[in-house]
Design an enzyme around this catalytic site. Structure first.
Site, mmCIF file in Angstrom:
data_model
loop_
_atom_site.group_PDB
_atom_site.id
_atom_site.type_symbol
_atom_site.label_atom_id
_atom_site.label_comp_id
_atom_site.label_asym_id
_atom_site.label_seq_id
_atom_site.Cartn_x
_atom_site.Cartn_y
_atom_site.Cartn_z
ATOM 1 N N HIS A 131 0.777 -1.285 0.113
ATOM 2 C CA HIS A 131 -0.076 -0.006 0.041
ATOM 3 C C HIS A 131 0.901 1.157 0.025
ATOM 4 O O HIS A 131 0.608 2.289 -0.824
ATOM 5 C CB HIS A 131 -0.814 -0.005 1.383
ATOM 6 C CG HIS A 131 -1.972 -0.990 1.386
ATOM 7 N ND1 HIS A 131 -1.883 -1.690 2.662
ATOM 8 C CD2 HIS A 131 -2.995 -1.265 0.570
ATOM 9 C CE1 HIS A 131 -3.098 -2.685 2.412
ATOM 10 N NE2 HIS A 131 -3.447 -2.425 1.379
ATOM 11 N N LYS A 161 -17.149 -7.184 6.258
ATOM 12 C CA LYS A 161 -15.730 -7.726 6.659
ATOM 13 C C LYS A 161 -15.400 -7.510 7.878
ATOM 14 O O LYS A 161 -15.201 -6.527 8.299
ATOM 15 C CB LYS A 161 -14.793 -7.361 5.332
ATOM 16 C CG LYS A 161 -13.602 -7.784 4.989
ATOM 17 C CD LYS A 161 -13.014 -7.241 3.836
ATOM 18 C CE LYS A 161 -11.566 -7.560 3.635
ATOM 19 N NZ LYS A 161 -10.974 -6.820 2.591
HETATM 20 O O1 PNS Z 1 -8.291 -2.733 0.681
HETATM 21 P P1 PNS Z 1 -9.483 -3.589 -0.163
HETATM 22 O O2 PNS Z 1 -10.385 -4.452 0.884
HETATM 23 O O3 PNS Z 1 -9.083 -4.504 -1.424
HETATM 24 O O4 PNS Z 1 -10.362 -2.281 -0.739
HETATM 25 C C1 PNS Z 1 -11.461 -2.423 -1.603
HETATM 26 C C2 PNS Z 1 -12.139 -1.285 -1.370
HETATM 27 C C3 PNS Z 1 -12.618 -0.750 -0.050
HETATM 28 C C4 PNS Z 1 -11.565 0.007 -2.198
HETATM 29 C C5 PNS Z 1 -13.694 -1.358 -2.279
HETATM 30 O O5 PNS Z 1 -14.388 -2.763 -1.551
HETATM 31 C C6 PNS Z 1 -14.439 -0.203 -2.119
HETATM 32 O O6 PNS Z 1 -14.364 0.762 -2.877
HETATM 33 N N1 PNS Z 1 -15.434 -0.314 -1.058
HETATM 34 C C7 PNS Z 1 -16.400 0.827 -0.905
HETATM 35 C C8 PNS Z 1 -17.881 0.384 -1.632
HETATM 36 C C9 PNS Z 1 -17.942 0.553 -3.289
HETATM 37 O O7 PNS Z 1 -17.937 1.624 -3.485
HETATM 38 N N2 PNS Z 1 -17.543 -0.519 -3.866
HETATM 39 C C10 PNS Z 1 -17.817 -0.359 -5.364
HETATM 40 C C11 PNS Z 1 -18.693 -0.576 -6.158
HETATM 41 S S1 PNS Z 1 -20.218 -1.671 -5.835
#
Ligand code: PNS
Length: 164
Positions: free
Chosen positions: A17, A41
């Site tokens: 990251h 989660k």
């Molecule tokens: O570190 P991660 O868990 O891989 O991050 C994933 C994340 C948090 C960036 C993704 O799940 C996200 O954007 N979540 C917010 C909800 C959303 O906007 N989802 C995408 C459209 S359905």
């Protein structure tokens, strides 16, 4: 001012990251690292703890700020007038899902996604793997900033205690 958001769970933040955040910070005037709350989660660290940890390890990047959001990422972008999402791609296995998300984010709120290839040294790295290795006492000092190691060890020990 050109702004971008680096979103994620960051549970905990890893060198993978950090590499993306550092590189994004050299491309944009301001980079917001956004801790997204995922209600489905189970996380090891609270959102506030994750924010503190990210702040601690990004102090050397003056144009990096840390925030959190519960909801759709594109709504965060619109609310805060951030037109670009920056994501790291580790391998082709990331691609399908990330492509879908970038397309839905574009359609929902016209927010662009910029993919950066993860540095090869971090291409296998994920927070989940770090937690798994550390939970069995493995050495994760190459994956997570040194200042976080004790917190990770302590939290895993508490959690393992609770499971037994
Ligand atoms: O570190 P991660 O868990 O891989 O991050 C994933 C994340 C948090 C960036 C993704 O799940 C996200 O954007 N979540 C917010 C909800 C959303 O906007 N989802 C995408 C459209 S359905």
């Amino acid at each position: 001012m050109k702004r971008a958001v680096c979103p994620g769970s960051f549970d905990p933040i890893t060198f993978g990251h950090l590499d993306i955040i550092a590189r994004a910070s050299s491309l944009f005037d301001e980079v917001v690292v956004a801790v997204l709350v995922n209600r489905t989660k189970k996380s090891l660290f609270t959102v506030d703890e994750r924010i503190d940890m990210i702040r601690e390890v990004t102090t050397k990047y003056p144009n990096v700020v840390v925030d959190s959001w519960s909801g759709l990422l594109v709504d965060y972008c619109k609310t805060n007038q951030i037109p670009i999402i920056v994501k790291g791609l580790r391998a082709v296995t990331d691609f399908d899902y990330e492509l879908q998300m970038s397309q839905i984010n574009l359609q929902l709120q016209n927010v662009e996604t910029l993919f950066m290839s993860t540095a090869p040294a971090h291409s296998f790295l994920s927070s989940s793997l770090v937690k798994e290795v550390a939970s069995y006492g493995g050495d994760v000092s190459s994956y997570v900033p040194a200042v976080l190691l004790e917190r990770l060890k302590a939290r895993l020990a508490e959690n393992i205690g609770l499971d037994n």
